[in-house]
Design an enzyme around this catalytic site. Structure first.
Site, PDB file in Angstrom:
ATOM      1  N   GLU A  92      57.111  54.373  29.989  1.00 49.75           N
ATOM      2  CA  GLU A  92      55.829  55.079  30.074  1.00 49.75           C
ATOM      3  C   GLU A  92      54.680  54.328  29.394  1.00 49.75           C
ATOM      4  O   GLU A  92      53.518  54.499  29.773  1.00 49.75           O
ATOM      5  CB  GLU A  92      55.943  56.489  29.500  1.00 49.75           C
ATOM      6  N   PHE A 150      65.218  71.218  24.917  1.00 49.38           N
ATOM      7  CA  PHE A 150      65.558  69.864  25.347  1.00 49.38           C
ATOM      8  C   PHE A 150      64.300  69.150  25.855  1.00 49.38           C
ATOM      9  O   PHE A 150      63.534  69.699  26.636  1.00 49.38           O
ATOM     10  CB  PHE A 150      66.619  69.916  26.468  1.00 49.38           C
ATOM     11  N   GLN A 151      64.099  67.935  25.421  1.00 54.57           N
ATOM     12  CA  GLN A 151      62.927  67.112  25.760  1.00 54.57           C
ATOM     13  C   GLN A 151      61.608  67.809  25.442  1.00 54.57           C
ATOM     14  O   GLN A 151      60.613  67.644  26.129  1.00 54.57           O
ATOM     15  CB  GLN A 151      62.967  66.651  27.222  1.00 54.57           C
ATOM     16  N   LYS A 208      56.317  73.604  32.522  1.00 57.69           N
ATOM     17  CA  LYS A 208      56.935  73.637  33.843  1.00 57.69           C
ATOM     18  C   LYS A 208      56.698  74.974  34.552  1.00 57.69           C
ATOM     19  O   LYS A 208      56.502  75.011  35.765  1.00 57.69           O
ATOM     20  CB  LYS A 208      58.437  73.363  33.711  1.00 57.69           C
ATOM     21  N   MET A 262      50.281  33.826  16.095  1.00 57.26           N
ATOM     22  CA  MET A 262      49.251  34.283  15.164  1.00 57.26           C
ATOM     23  C   MET A 262      49.874  34.684  13.833  1.00 57.26           C
ATOM     24  O   MET A 262      49.296  34.444  12.775  1.00 57.26           O
ATOM     25  CB  MET A 262      48.460  35.442  15.771  1.00 57.26           C
TER      26      MET A 262
END
Lengths: 585, 171
Positions: free
Chosen positions: A52, A114-115, A164, A482
């Protein structure tokens, strides 16, 4: 009453209404209703990322190369938390993004489902604004509002969290034209009295300089053109931040190159010595100012910014103008003409004489040889062989990024995508993919380092899947360059953990994804390899072996002033760094 | 160099859309940018327009105070930011409830001082009083200090509410 749609259908209808053509995302349990609705329509295209964070950087690349809002769709919990780095990047660099995140159903919020993650809580500090939509009735309105907030004023990322059950509920659709925000009204036009004050200061200037930034690019291509014509009519020198490159044509005589920590000698010394500074769409970032109490000590400072909180934050200015660059510059030009301002040509000529003397120092010079490719040389050759094409450049973060900024010359805005504020390694490849989605026929090159590339190299699969022929141009010095440079300068050359060990075989890696892999070691082969890369209709991973010990100069060491630059390895390393400078990053 | 004299206390009124998370945005702004909150009160003031008013007491140099106001103004649900300390005279009030436990002479003394400060007794038992006092924060500070040796057991303060004097209003 109008037709009832499902929440998911409302979301997609709102996106179409907002002109969204492509969404970058990744499915999961909480956003399945939206993915189902996507499947049953053909207005919006979906690009499947592999992580993501990649999706958000793709949307950033898309947004910054088009001026449109980039749209992201991710699931709840890990989908949202993986997006956080991208959102923070977009916030720091003022990139308009709308990120739709799935959420567990409203009745489970707070239950450690969950999630489940507290997405609005987590993203509150890394977005311009965020929303949790609790009723289907609020969906259309909220998404329309999100696009307005993301794209107006100082642009930024906006998260809309979608439980949802809300996506599966029913409600009527509300078109964008019927939605107005209650309190959000960014100031576009500035106070004309302040503009007059600014123009008068400019007219009396002996040693003026324009200092521009990403805000000019964000104001749009017409703002860039207006500013360029104004700058030309004044005859003043102009410098740009990393984010502003391309807003003013780099080949123009009045352009002094980038300023700041790795900016040019002439730009930094001109900033230090100027008597009137006209800062437009830049924010006096620490990379730009160096030591604050020695920053342009004798200058009257004019600051134009759309965000009032950017003004007087780091540097106190004399004339503070809040407004959009295009509007302000338009007014400035009008006042300049009306007052028939003619800067004193004699003073300007003296000033340019001084600047030309600084230029003669040729601060970006480097030494080439027959055996090893210099990283600067690789970018100069890339520039020479791509400048006459329709080219977009993205970068990762580190030495290669600074060399790209120094050696690649941008003539137009929206051609240069880099992570400036947050400095996100792994930005360049996904950003290049987003650019390529927006400009399928153009040449898109990610100037990369071998370390940064590995941070989001999973997105190679995305390029293969959607036939996005991006070119990844790796300057492989086998170090986090760097980091190594700072360790050399500040930590007695103790290269703690900065060596790129166990590198993959980049050619085989490329081939495993159906890309073309190229490997170059000798300066003599560089041009041919670049040409092969450009001509290929596939995505290309080009591993350019460069001198591992090359450092990026000039450099203002942290905590030092603009007139205290290290010009090359012959300057005493670390001599200019105070105890105070050591704690700075 | 910044000296202690440059740091001043300001009372700032913020009118916001009363939506979920708005207080978290304000508080997150202060903690995220390292600003100081000395007092904060919030309540809905316009149920029709759904507006809440946040009164903040903070301190900083003039540059920091300007930043705080600009940063607050940048939050999307913020309608108006007013610095009551610099934008003309204002009235500042706070309410406190104090529980003082004791018997005998100390108990009588606490009642006498409460009378001087025009504090009300809102609860009483044989061994305790709850006093209610309204006034400027400094008045409350003084009252609390005097109650400490007299059996002060518990204090609850509301934080500051403030409003500008005169006929002009915030919106």
């Amino acid at each position: 009453m109008s037709e009832q749609l499902s929440g998911a259908e409302i979301v997609l209808k709102a996106l179409v209404d907002q002109g969204v053509e492509v969404v970058f995302g990744y499915p999961g349990g909480a956003v399945l209703p939206i993915y189902d609705a996507l499947f049953r329509q053909n207005r919006i295209r979906h690009v499947l990322c592999r992580h993501e964070q990649g999706a958000v950087h793709m949307a950033e690349g898309y947004a910054r190369s088009t001026g449109k809002v980039g749209c992201v769709l991710v699931t709840s919990g890990p989908g949202a938390t993986n997006a956080v780095t991208g959102l923070t990047d977009a916030l720091m660099d003022s990139v308009p993004i709308v990120c739709l995140t799935g959420q567990v159903p409203t009745f489970l919020i707070g239950n450690d489902a969950f999630q489940e993650a507290d997405t609005t809580g987590i993203t509150r500090q890394c977005t311009k604004h965020n929303y949790l939509v609790k009723e289907p009735d609020r969906l259309a309105r909220t998404i329309h509002e999100a696009f307005v907030v993301a794209s107006t004023g100082r642009p930024g990322p906006v998260v809309v969290d979608l439980p949802k059950d809300v996506l599966m509920g029913k409600a009527p659709y509300i078109p964008a034209s019927r939605v107005k925000h209650r309190s959000y009204k960014p100031q576009m036009k500035a106070d004309i009295a302040l503009i007059e004050q600014a123009v008068e200061l400019m007219g009396k200037a002996q040693r003026p300089i324009f200092y521009i930034g990403g805000g000019v690019v964000n104001s749009g291509p017409s703002a860039c053109k207006l500013l360029a014509s104004f700058v030309r009519s004044t005859g003043f020198p102009i410098t740009s931040t990393l984010m502003g490159l391309g807003a003013y044509p780099a080949s123009d005589q009045q352009f002094l190159g980038m300023l700041g920590m790795h900016g040019t000698y002439e730009a930094n010394l001109a900033m230090h010595a100027c008597d009137v500074m006209i800062c437009i769409g830049a924010r006096f970032d620490d990379r730009v100012t160096g030591r604050l109490d020695a920053f342009a000590p004798n200058a009257k400072k004019i600051h134009v910014d759309i965000d009032p909180s950017s003004i007087n934050k780091n540097v106190v200015v004399d004339v503070a103008i809040v407004g959009d660059v295009a509007h302000v510059v338009e007014d400035m030009i009008r006042v300049w003409k009306a007052k028939q301002i003619r800067p004193t040509q004699k003073a300007l000529a003296t000033w340019w004489g001084q600047i030309d003397a600084w230029k003669a120092r040729n601060c970006l010079a480097y030494k080439t040889n027959d055996t090893t490719i210099k990283p600067q040389q690789a970018i100069e050759r890339l520039y020479a062989l791509t400048k006459d094409r329709d080219t977009y450049i993205t970068t990762e973060v580190g030495q290669h990024q600074m060399w790209a900024a120094q050696f690649y010359k941008f003539e137009e805005p929206n051609r240069w995508m880099t992570s400036g504020g947050l400095g996100t390694m792994g930005y360049g490849l996904p950003a290049a993919l987003g650019v390529q989605v927006a400009h399928p026929e153009s040449l898109v090159v990610d100037i990369s380092g071998e370390a940064s590339f590995q941070m989001n190299m999973q997105e190679m699969g995305t390029a293969s899947q959607y036939r996005l022929p991006v070119k990844v141009f790796i300057l492989n010095n086998q170090y986090m360059g760097m980091v190594r440079q700072w360790q050399e300068l500040l930590h007695g050359s103790r290269y703690s953990e900065s060596y790129s060990d166990a590198l993959p075989d980049f050619v085989k890696l490329a081939e495993s994804f159906g890309w073309l892999g190229l490997e170059v070691e000798s300066p003599a082969d560089l041009d041919d390899a670049i040409k092969t890369m450009i001509e290929s209709d596939k995505p290309v991973l080009m591993n350019v072996h460069v001198d591992p010990s090359e450092n990026c100069y000039p450099m203002i060491p942290s905590g030092a002033a603009h007139n205290d630059m290290l010009m090359g390895p012959e300057d005493t390393a670390g001599a200019g760094v105070s105890d105070h400078g050591m704690v700075l990053v | 160099m910044i000296t202690q004299q440059d740091i001043r206390t300001h009372t700032i009124a913020v009118l916001v859309d009363n939506e979920s998370g708005v207080l978290a945005r304000v508080i997150g702004l202060f903690s995220g940018r390292g600003y100081n909150i000395e007092s904060l009160t919030v309540a809905e003031v316009d149920p029709v327009e759904k507006l809440s008013r946040i009164t903040l007491v903070t301190s900083g140099t003039p540059m920091v105070i300007e930043q705080i106001k600009a940063q607050l103004g940048r939050l999307v649900p913020v309608r108006k930011v007013a610095d009551l300390t610099v934008e003309g005279p204002s009235v500042t009030r706070e309410l406190a409830l104090l529980k003082v436990v004791g018997t005998g002479e100390k108990r009588v003394e606490s009642l006498r001082i409460a009378d001087i400060f025009r504090a009300n007794v809102v609860d009483s038992t044989n061994e305790s009083f709850v006093f209610e006092i309204v006034g400027k924060p400094e008045k409350l500070d003084a009252f609390i200090k005097l109650m400490e040796p007299l059996g002060l057991a518990e204090t609850s303060r509301t934080g500051v509410a403030a409003i500008a004097r005169g006929k002009e209003s915030l919106l």
